[in-house]
Scaffold this motif. Structure first.
Motif: not given
Length: 70
Positions: A38-39, A44-50
């Motif tokens: 989950g982490m 990875l989601l955070f990096a993609a959004l940034v």
């Protein structure tokens, strides 16, 4: 303790004891693995959004500075 463990049959040492450990600690192991995955997904989601945000900001700033709009 080691001598008592070594006198046990092979199937107790290699099958029964690991099976008991999996039953006792199985839910703990599944919880830890779920938390780690989950982490990893959230990172990875955070990096993609940034990355998307940086891409959009650069596109908007380059198009507004090169064009004679405002």
């Amino acid at each position: 303790m080691k001598s008592a463990f070594m006198t046990l049959p092979w199937w107790v040492r290699w099958i029964a004891i690991p099976a008991i450990a999996l039953v006792v600690f199985g839910t703990l192991l599944i919880g830890v693995i779920t938390w780690v995955l989950g982490m990893l997904f959230k990172v990875l989601l955070f990096a993609a959004l940034v990355a998307i945000l940086i891409f959009v900001v650069r596109k908007l700033t380059s198009s507004s500075s090169s064009g004679g709009g405002w």
